[in-house]
Design a protein around this motif. Structure first.
Motif, PDB file in Angstrom:
ATOM      1  N   ARG A 153       0.835  -1.206   0.000  1.00 20.68           N
ATOM      2  CA  ARG A 153       0.000   0.000   0.000  1.00 20.68           C
ATOM      3  C   ARG A 153       0.871   1.258   0.000  1.00 20.68           C
ATOM      4  NH1 ARG A 153      -3.570  -2.508   3.030  1.00 20.68           N
ATOM      5  NH2 ARG A 153      -2.462  -1.928   4.926  1.00 20.68           N
ATOM      6  N   ALA A 154       1.973   1.189   0.741  1.00 23.80           N
ATOM      7  CA  ALA A 154       2.878   2.348   0.795  1.00 23.80           C
ATOM      8  C   ALA A 154       3.469   2.622  -0.588  1.00 23.80           C
ATOM      9  CB  ALA A 154       3.981   2.103   1.821  1.00 23.80           C
ATOM     10  N   ALA A 155       3.826   1.546  -1.289  1.00 22.22           N
ATOM     11  CA  ALA A 155       4.391   1.711  -2.637  1.00 22.22           C
ATOM     12  C   ALA A 155       3.332   2.266  -3.589  1.00 22.22           C
ATOM     13  CB  ALA A 155       4.921   0.371  -3.145  1.00 22.22           C
ATOM     14  N   MET A 156       2.098   1.801  -3.402  1.00 18.52           N
ATOM     15  CA  MET A 156       0.993   2.272  -4.235  1.00 18.52           C
ATOM     16  C   MET A 156       0.791   3.778  -4.033  1.00 18.52           C
ATOM     17  SD  MET A 156      -2.805   0.677  -4.017  1.00 18.52           S
ATOM     18  CE  MET A 156      -4.222   1.472  -4.759  1.00 18.52           C
ATOM     19  N   GLN A 157       0.859   4.192  -2.785  1.00 20.67           N
ATOM     20  CA  GLN A 157       0.721   5.625  -2.492  1.00 20.67           C
ATOM     21  C   GLN A 157       1.850   6.424  -3.155  1.00 20.67           C
ATOM     22  OE1 GLN A 157      -0.077   6.979   1.594  1.00 20.67           O
ATOM     23  NE2 GLN A 157       1.600   8.461   1.390  1.00 20.67           N
ATOM     24  N   ARG A 158       3.053   5.924  -3.021  1.00 23.06           N
ATOM     25  CA  ARG A 158       4.192   6.637  -3.572  1.00 23.06           C
ATOM     26  C   ARG A 158       4.110   6.746  -5.095  1.00 23.06           C
ATOM     27  NH1 ARG A 158       8.869   8.140  -1.093  1.00 23.06           N
ATOM     28  NH2 ARG A 158      10.445   8.719  -2.617  1.00 23.06           N
ATOM     29  N   ASP A 159       3.741   5.655  -5.732  1.00 25.74           N
ATOM     30  CA  ASP A 159       3.619   5.666  -7.204  1.00 25.74           C
ATOM     31  C   ASP A 159       2.515   6.623  -7.650  1.00 25.74           C
ATOM     32  OD1 ASP A 159       5.621   3.836  -7.301  1.00 25.74           O
ATOM     33  OD2 ASP A 159       4.337   2.106  -7.743  1.00 25.74           O
ATOM     34  N   THR A 160       1.466   6.729  -6.833  1.00 27.44           N
ATOM     35  CA  THR A 160       0.365   7.628  -7.168  1.00 27.44           C
ATOM     36  C   THR A 160       0.813   9.089  -7.028  1.00 27.44           C
ATOM     37  OG1 THR A 160      -1.123   5.913  -6.351  1.00 27.44           O
ATOM     38  CG2 THR A 160      -2.090   8.085  -6.742  1.00 27.44           C
ATOM     39  N   LEU A 161       1.610   9.356  -5.989  1.00 31.56           N
ATOM     40  CA  LEU A 161       2.135  10.717  -5.828  1.00 31.56           C
ATOM     41  C   LEU A 161       3.135  11.060  -6.927  1.00 31.56           C
ATOM     42  CD1 LEU A 161       2.471  10.853  -1.947  1.00 31.56           C
ATOM     43  CD2 LEU A 161       0.776  12.009  -3.386  1.00 31.56           C
ATOM     44  N   GLN A 162       3.819  10.051  -7.404  1.00 32.89           N
ATOM     45  CA  GLN A 162       4.731  10.239  -8.548  1.00 32.89           C
ATOM     46  C   GLN A 162       3.933  10.691  -9.778  1.00 32.89           C
ATOM     47  OE1 GLN A 162       8.233   9.342  -8.300  1.00 32.89           O
ATOM     48  NE2 GLN A 162       8.410  10.356 -10.289  1.00 32.89           N
ATOM     49  N   VAL A 163       2.737  10.143  -9.948  1.00 32.66           N
ATOM     50  CA  VAL A 163       1.850  10.575 -11.032  1.00 32.66           C
ATOM     51  C   VAL A 163       1.526  12.064 -10.873  1.00 32.66           C
ATOM     52  CG1 VAL A 163      -0.550  10.418 -11.853  1.00 32.66           C
ATOM     53  CG2 VAL A 163       0.815   8.334 -11.597  1.00 32.66           C
ATOM     54  N   LEU A 164       1.141  12.453  -9.651  1.00 31.00           N
ATOM     55  CA  LEU A 164       0.834  13.869  -9.397  1.00 31.00           C
ATOM     56  C   LEU A 164       2.041  14.744  -9.699  1.00 31.00           C
ATOM     57  CD1 LEU A 164      -1.281  14.464  -6.167  1.00 31.00           C
ATOM     58  CD2 LEU A 164      -1.967  14.541  -8.560  1.00 31.00           C
ATOM     59  N   LYS A 165       3.192  14.299  -9.237  1.00 29.84           N
ATOM     60  CA  LYS A 165       4.411  15.073  -9.482  1.00 29.84           C
ATOM     61  C   LYS A 165       4.569  15.359 -10.974  1.00 29.84           C
ATOM     62  CE  LYS A 165       9.139  14.467 -10.363  1.00 29.84           C
ATOM     63  NZ  LYS A 165      10.496  14.264  -9.972  1.00 29.84           N
ATOM     64  N   LYS A 166       4.406  14.323 -11.780  1.00 26.43           N
ATOM     65  CA  LYS A 166       4.619  14.490 -13.226  1.00 26.43           C
ATOM     66  C   LYS A 166       3.542  15.350 -13.865  1.00 26.43           C
ATOM     67  CE  LYS A 166       7.102  10.140 -13.715  1.00 26.43           C
ATOM     68  NZ  LYS A 166       6.921   8.730 -14.123  1.00 26.43           N
ATOM     69  N   LEU A 167       2.313  15.197 -13.416  1.00 24.53           N
ATOM     70  CA  LEU A 167       1.241  16.048 -13.965  1.00 24.53           C
ATOM     71  C   LEU A 167       1.516  17.510 -13.620  1.00 24.53           C
ATOM     72  CD1 LEU A 167      -1.964  13.955 -13.111  1.00 24.53           C
ATOM     73  CD2 LEU A 167      -0.793  14.135 -15.327  1.00 24.53           C
ATOM     74  N   ARG A 238      -7.602  11.265  -7.399  1.00 22.76           N
ATOM     75  CA  ARG A 238      -7.775  10.321  -6.282  1.00 22.76           C
ATOM     76  C   ARG A 238      -7.544   8.912  -6.781  1.00 22.76           C
ATOM     77  NH1 ARG A 238     -13.045   8.303  -5.953  1.00 22.76           N
ATOM     78  NH2 ARG A 238     -14.338   8.922  -7.709  1.00 22.76           N
ATOM     79  N   VAL A 239      -7.244   8.014  -5.854  1.00 18.81           N
ATOM     80  CA  VAL A 239      -6.901   6.648  -6.262  1.00 18.81           C
ATOM     81  C   VAL A 239      -8.052   5.970  -6.998  1.00 18.81           C
ATOM     82  CG1 VAL A 239      -5.051   6.238  -4.583  1.00 18.81           C
ATOM     83  CG2 VAL A 239      -7.423   5.740  -3.944  1.00 18.81           C
ATOM     84  N   GLY A 240      -9.288   6.344  -6.677  1.00 17.08           N
ATOM     85  CA  GLY A 240     -10.452   5.751  -7.344  1.00 17.08           C
ATOM     86  C   GLY A 240     -10.522   6.075  -8.827  1.00 17.08           C
ATOM     87  N   ASN A 241      -9.730   7.018  -9.271  1.00 15.95           N
ATOM     88  CA  ASN A 241      -9.701   7.352 -10.698  1.00 15.95           C
ATOM     89  C   ASN A 241      -8.403   6.924 -11.368  1.00 15.95           C
ATOM     90  OD1 ASN A 241     -12.261   8.440 -11.092  1.00 15.95           O
ATOM     91  ND2 ASN A 241     -11.643  10.383 -10.172  1.00 15.95           N
ATOM     92  N   VAL A 242      -7.720   5.985 -10.727  1.00 15.18           N
ATOM     93  CA  VAL A 242      -6.512   5.410 -11.326  1.00 15.18           C
ATOM     94  C   VAL A 242      -6.754   3.919 -11.520  1.00 15.18           C
ATOM     95  CG1 VAL A 242      -4.030   4.989 -11.041  1.00 15.18           C
ATOM     96  CG2 VAL A 242      -5.050   7.085 -10.105  1.00 15.18           C
ATOM     97  N   LEU A 243      -6.394   3.417 -12.695  1.00 13.99           N
ATOM     98  CA  LEU A 243      -6.399   1.964 -12.866  1.00 13.99           C
ATOM     99  C   LEU A 243      -5.006   1.476 -12.507  1.00 13.99           C
ATOM    100  CD1 LEU A 243      -8.326   1.533 -16.266  1.00 13.99           C
ATOM    101  CD2 LEU A 243      -9.235   1.437 -13.933  1.00 13.99           C
TER     102      LEU A 243
END
Ligand SMILES: Nc1ncnc2c1ncn2[C@@H]1O[C@H](COP(=O)(O)OP(=O)(O)OP(=O)(O)O)[C@@H](O)[C@H]1O
Ligand SMILES: [Mg+2]
Length: 367
Positions: A153-167, A238-243
């Motif tokens: 879950r921690a890795a999932m959070q980090r990868d999701t924040l990486q998406v935000l960073k790039k956007l 939000r995570v609910g909008n990421v596959l």
């Protein structure tokens, strides 16, 4: 989850189109626009999401069969959640992100603005094989996110924040984001966002008064923050909008609320929507999820990834709650209009997370 809770969480969606009709209508469109041999099959619903309609289908064209997802603007005759709906803007966002970043977004193949085929404009994108953490019932109640080991879950959070960073690396300085600006609503990007929300609220309230929402607007004005750098805001971040596949993001969806503004708009929305689901789980007597999308760890990780110092997150959290409150009075009203919910005596009760917002405004939430 016990069956009665499962039933309580089930939300009927009588405002959606009949899939038996969508498949043949989609095929008519495809034959007229893409090629006379086009064949549409397996039209189905993903069964997640509240405000828009997504139709999954297969299409054979020129002998090749591909899997697609169509995003349909809502039907005008059903109780609308938003006063306007811009399918082209969503396609532009996805194409821009695809062209300018390595954030995974679905390949948008066609945008059809003519409502004659399905009743409203729609876009067709390639279907991606992944899974979004569900909204109904929320992923914090149980399921693959909750069952994963904490470090996953921690890795999932980090990868999701990486998406935000790039956007957030896309800004008016390096990308054409003019199509997202709303100059008639304000002078700066953040003023435009609040101005837009006022305009939205004025439409959404339909002559009614919601004292809690009025107080929230007043609080935001009285505590106006220093406005940070303007970047691309995904909007419904939000995570609910990421596959995800194997817990890694493989498609970033749902661009209807995209705007330009400070990075904190997306960060606060991401944390707040998790908090909302967590709070709901606690109300149902469940433990919720306290090791995911938490305030401190999100700030620390985002700052480490970007070098940007996160500012005024309290303000942006209340702004997130305001946006969601306005959406929620519309989705609640729609439920009432379709008989799946009863009209409460106090209009503020239409805000699903009323207590949470009240605690935020009176300051007890942060303590
Ligand atoms: N390109 C795609 N490939 C595969 N599945 C998709 C794709 N786009 C959407 N979906 C499916 O449809 C679901 C809902 O999509 P999305 O979040 O874009 O719309 P929505 O939830 O209906 O809108 P909203 O969040 O505004 O209510 C996703 O969780 C996913 O299951
Ligand atoms: Mg969605």
């Amino acid at each position: 989850m016990p069956p009665e809770e499962e039933a309580a969480m089930h939300i009927d969606t009588p405002w959606r189109r009949d899939l038996e009709e969508v498949g043949p209508a989609m095929e008519k469109w495809a034959r007229a626009v893409l090629g006379p041999d086009a064949q549409v099959s397996e039209a189905g619903s993903p069964g997640n999401g509240m405000s828009s309609e997504t139709v999954l289908f297969e299409m054979t064209l020129g002998g090749e069969t591909e899997r697609y997802a169509a995003r349909l603007a809502p039907m005008p005759e059903v109780y609308p959640v938003f006063p306007e709906y811009d399918i082209e803007l969503q396609a532009k966002c996805m194409r821009l992100v695809q062209a300018r970043t390595d954030v995974p977004v679905p390949d948008v193949r066609w945008v059809e603005l003519d409502p004659q085929w399905l009743g409203t404009p729609f876009l067709v994108m390639r279907r991606v094989d992944g899974e979004a953490p569900p909204d109904i019932p929320p992923y914090v109640f149980g399921g693959w996110v909750a069952d994963a080991p904490p470090e996953t879950r921690a890795a999932m959070q980090r990868d999701t924040l990486q998406v935000l960073k790039k956007l957030h690396e896309l800004s008016p300085a390096n990308a054409d984001l003019a199509f997202l600006a709303r100059p008639k609503h304000g002078a700066t990007a953040l003023r435009q966002q609040i101005g837009y929300q006022r305009w939205y609220y004025d439409w959404a309230r339909d002559g009614m008064s919601y004292p809690l929402i009025d107080r929230t607007f007043a609080w935001l004005e009285a505590n106006w923050p220093e406005e940070g750098e303007t970047v691309l805001n995904w909007g419904d971040a939000r995570v609910g909008n990421v596959l995800y596949r194997d817990f890694a993001p493989i498609a970033v969806l749902d661009w209807e609320m995209a705007k330009v503004g400070p990075r904190e708009v997306d960060l606060a929305w991401m944390i707040f929507l998790h908090t909302f689901f967590h709070d709901m789980a606690v109300t149902f007597g469940l433990p919720g999820m306290t090791d995911f999308m938490q305030w401190d760890s999100v700030i620390a990780e985002y700052e480490e990834l970007t070098g940007h110092q996160v500012e005024n997150l309290e303000w942006f959290t209340i702004y997130a709650a305001l946006r969601f409150a306005i959406v929620s009075i519309r989705t609640s009203k729609r439920g009432i209009a379709y008989g799946t919910m009863e009209e409460p005596a106090d209009p503020d009760d239409l805000v699903m997370f009323r207590g949470l917002l009240e605690r935020m405004l009176d300051g007890t939430y942060w303590a």
